[in-house]
Design an enzyme around this catalytic site. Structure first.
Site, PDB file in Angstrom:
ATOM      1  N   ARG A 170     -18.291   1.554  14.872  1.00  0.00           N
ATOM      2  CA  ARG A 170     -16.916   1.062  14.711  1.00  0.00           C
ATOM      3  C   ARG A 170     -16.974  -0.367  14.177  1.00  0.00           C
ATOM      4  O   ARG A 170     -17.828  -1.152  14.594  1.00  0.00           O
ATOM      5  CB  ARG A 170     -16.195   1.080  16.064  1.00  0.00           C
ATOM      6  CG  ARG A 170     -16.112   2.477  16.663  1.00  0.00           C
ATOM      7  CD  ARG A 170     -15.176   2.496  17.875  1.00  0.00           C
ATOM      8  NE  ARG A 170     -15.088   3.836  18.433  1.00  0.00           N
ATOM      9  CZ  ARG A 170     -15.746   4.233  19.526  1.00  0.00           C
ATOM     10  NH1 ARG A 170     -16.507   3.380  20.192  1.00  0.00           N
ATOM     11  NH2 ARG A 170     -15.629   5.465  19.968  1.00  0.00           N
ATOM     12  N   GLU A 181     -21.690   5.715   8.791  1.00  0.00           N
ATOM     13  CA  GLU A 181     -20.263   6.012   8.761  1.00  0.00           C
ATOM     14  C   GLU A 181     -19.565   4.910   9.552  1.00  0.00           C
ATOM     15  O   GLU A 181     -19.860   4.693  10.723  1.00  0.00           O
ATOM     16  CB  GLU A 181     -20.008   7.388   9.383  1.00  0.00           C
ATOM     17  CG  GLU A 181     -18.537   7.759   9.367  1.00  0.00           C
ATOM     18  CD  GLU A 181     -18.286   9.221   9.740  1.00  0.00           C
ATOM     19  OE1 GLU A 181     -19.125  10.084   9.405  1.00  0.00           O
ATOM     20  OE2 GLU A 181     -17.256   9.471  10.372  1.00  0.00           O
ATOM     21  N   GLU A 215     -32.582  -5.383  11.017  1.00  0.00           N
ATOM     22  CA  GLU A 215     -33.937  -5.881  10.788  1.00  0.00           C
ATOM     23  C   GLU A 215     -34.262  -5.582   9.329  1.00  0.00           C
ATOM     24  O   GLU A 215     -34.042  -4.459   8.853  1.00  0.00           O
ATOM     25  CB  GLU A 215     -34.941  -5.166  11.693  1.00  0.00           C
ATOM     26  CG  GLU A 215     -36.364  -5.639  11.450  1.00  0.00           C
ATOM     27  CD  GLU A 215     -37.404  -4.999  12.379  1.00  0.00           C
ATOM     28  OE1 GLU A 215     -37.130  -3.926  12.949  1.00  0.00           O
ATOM     29  OE2 GLU A 215     -38.490  -5.586  12.509  1.00  0.00           O
ATOM     30  N   GLU A 274     -36.526   3.714  16.926  1.00  0.00           N
ATOM     31  CA  GLU A 274     -37.440   2.804  17.595  1.00  0.00           C
ATOM     32  C   GLU A 274     -36.952   2.656  19.033  1.00  0.00           C
ATOM     33  O   GLU A 274     -35.838   2.175  19.263  1.00  0.00           O
ATOM     34  CB  GLU A 274     -37.390   1.456  16.863  1.00  0.00           C
ATOM     35  CG  GLU A 274     -38.557   0.552  17.103  1.00  0.00           C
ATOM     36  CD  GLU A 274     -38.584  -0.585  16.075  1.00  0.00           C
ATOM     37  OE1 GLU A 274     -39.350  -0.494  15.108  1.00  0.00           O
ATOM     38  OE2 GLU A 274     -37.818  -1.546  16.243  1.00  0.00           O
ATOM     39  N   VAL A 300     -25.437  13.782  18.014  1.00  0.00           N
ATOM     40  CA  VAL A 300     -24.736  14.989  17.610  1.00  0.00           C
ATOM     41  C   VAL A 300     -25.688  15.801  16.734  1.00  0.00           C
ATOM     42  O   VAL A 300     -26.303  15.257  15.819  1.00  0.00           O
ATOM     43  CB  VAL A 300     -23.457  14.644  16.807  1.00  0.00           C
ATOM     44  CG1 VAL A 300     -22.729  15.918  16.386  1.00  0.00           C
ATOM     45  CG2 VAL A 300     -22.526  13.768  17.639  1.00  0.00           C
TER      46      VAL A 300
END
Ligand code: NAG
Ligand code: NAG
Ligand code: NAG
Ligand code: NAG
Length: 317
Positions: free
Chosen positions: A53, A100, A166, A231, A301
């Site tokens: 978001r 997204e 990073e 990671e 998901v």
């Protein structure tokens, strides 16, 4: 008497047959279990996207384009649902791990939290990227360079939303958006979870006692410079993190959401986590998905590979 004798004989036989049926059922369950876990390793997985978001959609898109060289793939507004989204990445969704971005009307600030750490971007020259970030209002939290004695040149920067990236200097890769990092409480449990539930491979594990952490990279394939990986970072003696409300989830493709969900359900019994959306088609898009929380409560998901490609095609029209 005849009857009593019969009963005496019958009862042990009954016990024996109950035992036999019971153990063959247990054996069958083991076969199903082994099969579904074996199947996970054969499944066709791919990192599809990570959903976050953001407080300012256009500004974020511009920042990722200008600083990192991402492309805007889709931007859509949903006024009736009061949100907009943009998909950005280093190549088409058909082949690339993408971001997204969700903007909810009127919400300009989110908490990133301490559990979610960063996205990783691989580039051949990170120095100009760092300069661009500085020019466009981002924050450089670690100047580019190698650690004393180490060959890896890297930097850390923050976008205007507070998301950390990073930057890793390396040769060309088909997946420049190449990882994301989470903090975990029990590293071995997390590695096992991603290996068993999602068929990932442990690509690299290293301990840094001077900095008090251990890192494990898990993903598909074998070469972390050429694929996407997660990671997982264990900070010594840290047992609590805040989840924040900025990062939403990552999506991974599978050839069968039903079998995948069965595998995840088995693994959660052993290692923790839970299914939060049972496998099935989305009523509107018909894309089949299932979603779950890992042992640290992070959401993933799983999306049917073919449905995902169909959805991209429909969005493009
Ligand atoms: C996994 O793939 C191997 C090699 O293709 C195959 O022999 C095996 O039957 C598959 N296992 C499952 C459970 O699908
Ligand atoms: C954001 O960008 C879109 C697409 O480029 C444009 O249609 C829209 O007007 C912009 N919104 C704002 C608030 O600038
Ligand atoms: C975690 O895994 C590593 C590497 O496989 C192993 O050396 C270590 O003993 C394990 N730690 C625990 C607490 O099981
Ligand atoms: C912190 O963790 C390390 C390694 O996990 C352990 O050896 C050490 O005893 C711990 N220290 C404290 C103060 O708990």
């Amino acid at each position: 008497m005849e009857m009593a004798k019969h009963t005496q004989l019958f009862f042990p036989l009954l016990l024996l047959s109950v035992f036999l049926v019971g153990s063959s059922m247990a054996a069958t369950e083991n076969v199903i279990r082994d099969n579904v876990l074996e199947w996970v390793k054969n499944d066709t997985h791919r990192f599809l996207n990570a959903v976050i978001r953001v407080g300012h959609l256009n500004r974020t898109v511009e920042f990722y384009k200008e600083c990192f060289g991402m492309q805007l793939l889709i931007q859509k507004d949903f006024p009736e649902k009061k949100y907009s989204k943009a998909i950005v990445g280093f190549g088409p969704q058909e082949s690339h791990f993408v971001l997204e971005l969700i903007y909810i009307y009127g919400v300009e600030k989110y908490e990133v939290g301490t559990a979610w750490a960063h996205f990783g971007i691989a580039a051949q020259d990170i120095y100009p990227i760092v300069e661009k970030v500085r020019q466009l209002g981002g924050v450089v939290t670690r100047e580019p360079g190698a650690t004393a004695g180490g060959p890896q040149v890297y930097a850390f920067v923050q976008d205007p939303n507070g998301y950390t990236f990073e930057l890793l200097q390396q040769g060309p890769t088909p997946q420049p958006l190449n990882h994301f990092q989470f903090e975990v409480i029990d590293l071995n449990r997390s590695v096992s979870f991603y290996e068993k539930a999602l068929g990932m491979n442990l690509l690299l594990r290293y301990d840094s006692p001077q900095d008090q952490y251990t890192i494990a990279m898990v993903g598909y394939g074998t070469d972390r410079t050429q694929t996407v990986f997660i990671e997982l970072k264990y900070n010594y003696n840290v047992t609590k993190y805040t989840a924040g409300n900025a990062y939403v989830h990552a999506a991974i493709g599978t050839s069968d959401v039903y079998k995948s969900a069965a595998a995840v359900a088995l693994v959660t019994q052993e290692l923790g986590g839970k299914i939060v959306r049972p496998p099935g088609p989305n009523p509107v898009t018909h894309t089949k998905t299932t979603s779950f929380l890992d042992p640290d409560g992070r959401k993933t998901v799983l999306v049917d590979n073919e449905d995902y490609l169909k959805e991209i095609k429909n969005n493009g029209q």
